[in-house]
Design an enzyme around this catalytic site. Structure first.
Site, PDB file in Angstrom:
ATOM      1  N   TYR A  29       0.645  -1.353  -0.008  1.00  0.00           N
ATOM      2  CA  TYR A  29       0.006   0.000  -0.022  1.00  0.00           C
ATOM      3  C   TYR A  29       0.784   1.290   0.099  1.00  0.00           C
ATOM      4  CZ  TYR A  29      -5.116  -0.297   0.000  1.00  0.00           C
ATOM      5  OH  TYR A  29      -6.357  -0.399  -0.430  1.00  0.00           O
TER       6      TYR A  29
ATOM      7  N   GLU B  20      -0.453   4.745  -0.556  1.00  0.00           N
ATOM      8  CA  GLU B  20      -1.364   6.042  -0.902  1.00  0.00           C
ATOM      9  C   GLU B  20      -0.377   7.241  -0.424  1.00  0.00           C
ATOM     10  OE1 GLU B  20      -4.583   5.986   1.877  1.00  0.00           O
ATOM     11  OE2 GLU B  20      -5.842   4.605   0.688  1.00  0.00           O
TER      12      GLU B  20
ATOM     13  N   ASP C 257      -5.781  13.272 -25.617  1.00  0.00           N
ATOM     14  CA  ASP C 257      -5.811  12.022 -25.173  1.00  0.00           C
ATOM     15  C   ASP C 257      -4.848  10.960 -26.283  1.00  0.00           C
ATOM     16  OD1 ASP C 257      -6.231   9.295 -24.797  1.00  0.00           O
ATOM     17  OD2 ASP C 257      -8.159   9.475 -24.454  1.00  0.00           O
TER      18      ASP C 257
ATOM     19  N   THR D  57      -2.798   5.777 -22.288  1.00  0.00           N
ATOM     20  CA  THR D  57      -2.781   4.432 -21.819  1.00  0.00           C
ATOM     21  C   THR D  57      -1.238   3.863 -22.093  1.00  0.00           C
ATOM     22  OG1 THR D  57      -3.632   3.572 -23.984  1.00  0.00           O
ATOM     23  CG2 THR D  57      -5.224   3.904 -22.246  1.00  0.00           C
TER      24      THR D  57
ATOM     25  N   LYS E  36      -1.061   0.171 -25.305  1.00  0.00           N
ATOM     26  CA  LYS E  36      -1.071   0.075 -26.778  1.00  0.00           C
ATOM     27  C   LYS E  36       0.142   0.099 -27.628  1.00  0.00           C
ATOM     28  CE  LYS E  36      -5.857   1.843 -26.283  1.00  0.00           C
ATOM     29  NZ  LYS E  36      -6.238   2.095 -25.289  1.00  0.00           N
TER      30      LYS E  36
ATOM     31  N   ARG F  65      -1.116  -2.576 -18.563  1.00  0.00           N
ATOM     32  CA  ARG F  65      -2.278  -1.944 -18.767  1.00  0.00           C
ATOM     33  C   ARG F  65      -2.613  -0.859 -17.583  1.00  0.00           C
ATOM     34  NH1 ARG F  65      -4.981  -4.761 -22.018  1.00  0.00           N
ATOM     35  NH2 ARG F  65      -6.621  -3.279 -21.848  1.00  0.00           N
TER      36      ARG F  65
HETATM   37  N1  PLP Z   1      -8.420   6.984 -24.464  1.00  0.00           N
HETATM   38  C1  PLP Z   1      -8.545   6.263 -25.827  1.00  0.00           C
HETATM   39  C2  PLP Z   1      -8.247   7.294 -26.921  1.00  0.00           C
HETATM   40  C3  PLP Z   1      -8.647   5.003 -25.971  1.00  0.00           C
HETATM   41  O1  PLP Z   1      -8.691   4.521 -27.307  1.00  0.00           O
HETATM   42  C4  PLP Z   1      -8.797   4.123 -24.823  1.00  0.00           C
HETATM   43  C5  PLP Z   1      -9.197   2.763 -24.939  1.00  0.00           C
HETATM   44  O2  PLP Z   1      -9.122   2.153 -26.016  1.00  0.00           O
HETATM   45  C6  PLP Z   1      -9.135   4.893 -23.654  1.00  0.00           C
HETATM   46  C7  PLP Z   1      -9.008   6.281 -23.594  1.00  0.00           C
HETATM   47  C8  PLP Z   1      -9.456   4.026 -22.550  1.00  0.00           C
HETATM   48  O3  PLP Z   1      -8.365   3.323 -21.833  1.00  0.00           O
HETATM   49  P1  PLP Z   1      -8.957   2.414 -20.847  1.00  0.00           P
HETATM   50  O4  PLP Z   1      -9.503   1.057 -21.478  1.00  0.00           O
HETATM   51  O5  PLP Z   1      -7.633   1.917 -20.012  1.00  0.00           O
HETATM   52  O6  PLP Z   1      -9.616   2.835 -19.936  1.00  0.00           O
END
Ligand code: PLP
Length: 415
Positions: free
Chosen positions: A51, A53, A197, A223, A226, A232
């Site tokens: 843990y 935090e 994002d 993320t 990918k 993950r």
């Molecule tokens: N943002 C984008 C552009 C994504 O393509 C994805 C997932 O495919 C995510 C966020 C979300 O990621 P997670 O599945 O880890 O929540």
């Protein structure tokens, strides 16, 4: 025999079957990848017990001196790889990272301008199916009907009319370069904050093969699993001015104890991503995607927007008189894993969809190159042409197995 097999043979069977599926099938889901064995090792490590935090040096639990080393390395590597002023490596997922940015600077009812889900955006950017839509006012931009590329004029118009508190750049199924300077210009004109994002393209950005959103955005989320090829999870990058707000929004705002085994694995992934070899890998991902798209075009498949600049493509199946739903299960039956996807202005609902989204990161990890991409395009074509011919489909299945068996994956793992 593995210990898990002794105490829980049902779970051991599930692990073993999933390993075989990954080894035998051709994985073309654009958002998936195969992590290195080092990353598997770190994720399965004793760090899962701890843990922690809080943040390095400021924890709410004792005994954090060693996990602090791991988290500090992850933060420093993330900042250095992406040239960012600040990074929070604790988000459990990409969705979580996005929510944490929203909660750091928005109030319920504020307006977000983001790409609509049916034109390539992500659920967490404000789709009606997500919690985000219940908390904030969502306005959507999309792609132009003729070019199927982002409609920056519409984006500008909407931004000036709606004056959103936050504009989101970035997508889940968009195959073209995103113009981040343009997004930044529009966000400045409408006095909006800009979140990019980059979940899908993070590996390409890390290696300079896609322009970076970092200098142009107040926040960048990603993320790590990918194109970045890590465990993950998620990361938030921010301008220094937002450091306190983001860190508070992650913990204690919306998460409790960080997953230290995952954070350590993120650190390893970020180290691997800074090596020259990783750039070659990302380059091959793009070459493979371009080859797959061109080969499919030669077989009369239409590719949305005419092709790809990154790791993925959207295939419009209407000329083949097949829905994405049917194609997904047909290809699964011969050992090719893909996902159905709506195409822009799709006449079909998402559960049927007119398209397939294909991506090359996972097969590139296995060592496949242009030659294999050409063969995969032919295999997909053969499967679709012979949908009702079982003996031909058996031959296609055999071809998939043959091709896959030439590229080993996790040869030393068993459950
Ligand atoms: N943002 C984008 C552009 C994504 O393509 C994805 C997932 O495919 C995510 C966020 C979300 O990621 P997670 O599945 O880890 O929540």
């Amino acid at each position: 025999m593995k210990k898990v097999r002794v105490i829980d043979p049902e779970i051991a069977d599930a692990l073993s079957s999933e390993l075989k599926r990954q080894q035998n099938n051709l994985e073309l889901i654009a958002s998936e990848n195969f992590v290195s064995e080092e990353i598997l090792e770190v994720q399965g490590s004793v760090l899962t017990n701890k843990y922690a935090e809080g943040y390095p040096g400021k924890r709410y639990y004792g005994g954090c001196q060693f996990v602090d080393i791991a988290e500090t390395l992850a933060i420093e590597r993330a900042k250095s790889l992406f040239n960012a002023e600040g990074a929070n490596v604790q988000p459990h997922s990409g969705t979580q990272a996005n929510l944490e940015v929203y909660f750091s600077v928005l109030k319920p009812g504020d307006t977000i301008l983001s790409m609509s889900l049916d034109h390539g955006g992500h659920l967490s950017h404000g789709s009606p199916a997500s919690l985000v839509e219940k908390l904030f006012r969502i306005i959507s931009y999309g792609v132009k009907k003729d070019t199927e590329t982002i409609d920056y004029d519409l984006l500008y118009e909407l931004a000036m009319k709606e004056k959103p508190k936050l504009i989101i750049a970035g997508a889940s199924s968009y195959s073209r370069i995103i113009d981040f300077p343009k997004f930044s210009e529009i966000a400045k004109a409408s006095s909006s904050l800009l979140l990019t994002d980059m979940a899908h393209i993070a590996g390409l950005v890390a290696t300079g093969l896609h322009p970076s959103p970092v200098p142009y955005s107040d926040f960048v989320t990603t993320t790590t699993h990918k194109t970045l090829r890590g465990p993950r999870g998620g990361i938030i990058f921010f301008k220094k001015a937002y450091e306190k707000k983001i860190n508070k929004s992650v913990f204690p705002g919306s998460q409790g104890g960080p997953l230290m085994h995952v954070i350590a694995a993120k650190a390893v992934a970020l180290k691997l991503a800074s090596e020259e070899k990783f750039k070659e890998y990302q380059n091959q991902i793009i070459k493979n995607a371009k080859t797959l798209a061109e080969s499919l075009k030669q077989l009369d498949f239409r590719i949305v927007s005419g092709g790809t600049d990154n790791h993925l493509m959207l295939v419009d199946l209407r000329s083949k008189n097949m829905t994405g739903m049917v194609a997904e299960s047909l290809l699964e039956s011969v050992g090719i894993t893909v996902n159905k996807n709506v195409i822009p202005y799709d006449p079909l609902p998402p559960d049927k969809a007119s398209g397939l989204r294909l991506g090359t990161p996972a097969l590139t990890t296995r060592g496949m190159k242009e030659r294999e991409m050409k063969e995969i395009a032919q295999i997909i074509d053969e499967a679709i042409k012979n949908m009702n011919n079982n003996s031909e489909l058996e031959k296609v299945k055999y071809r998939v197995r043959e091709l896959s068996s030439n590229f080993s994956l996790y040869p030393e793992i068993s459950y």
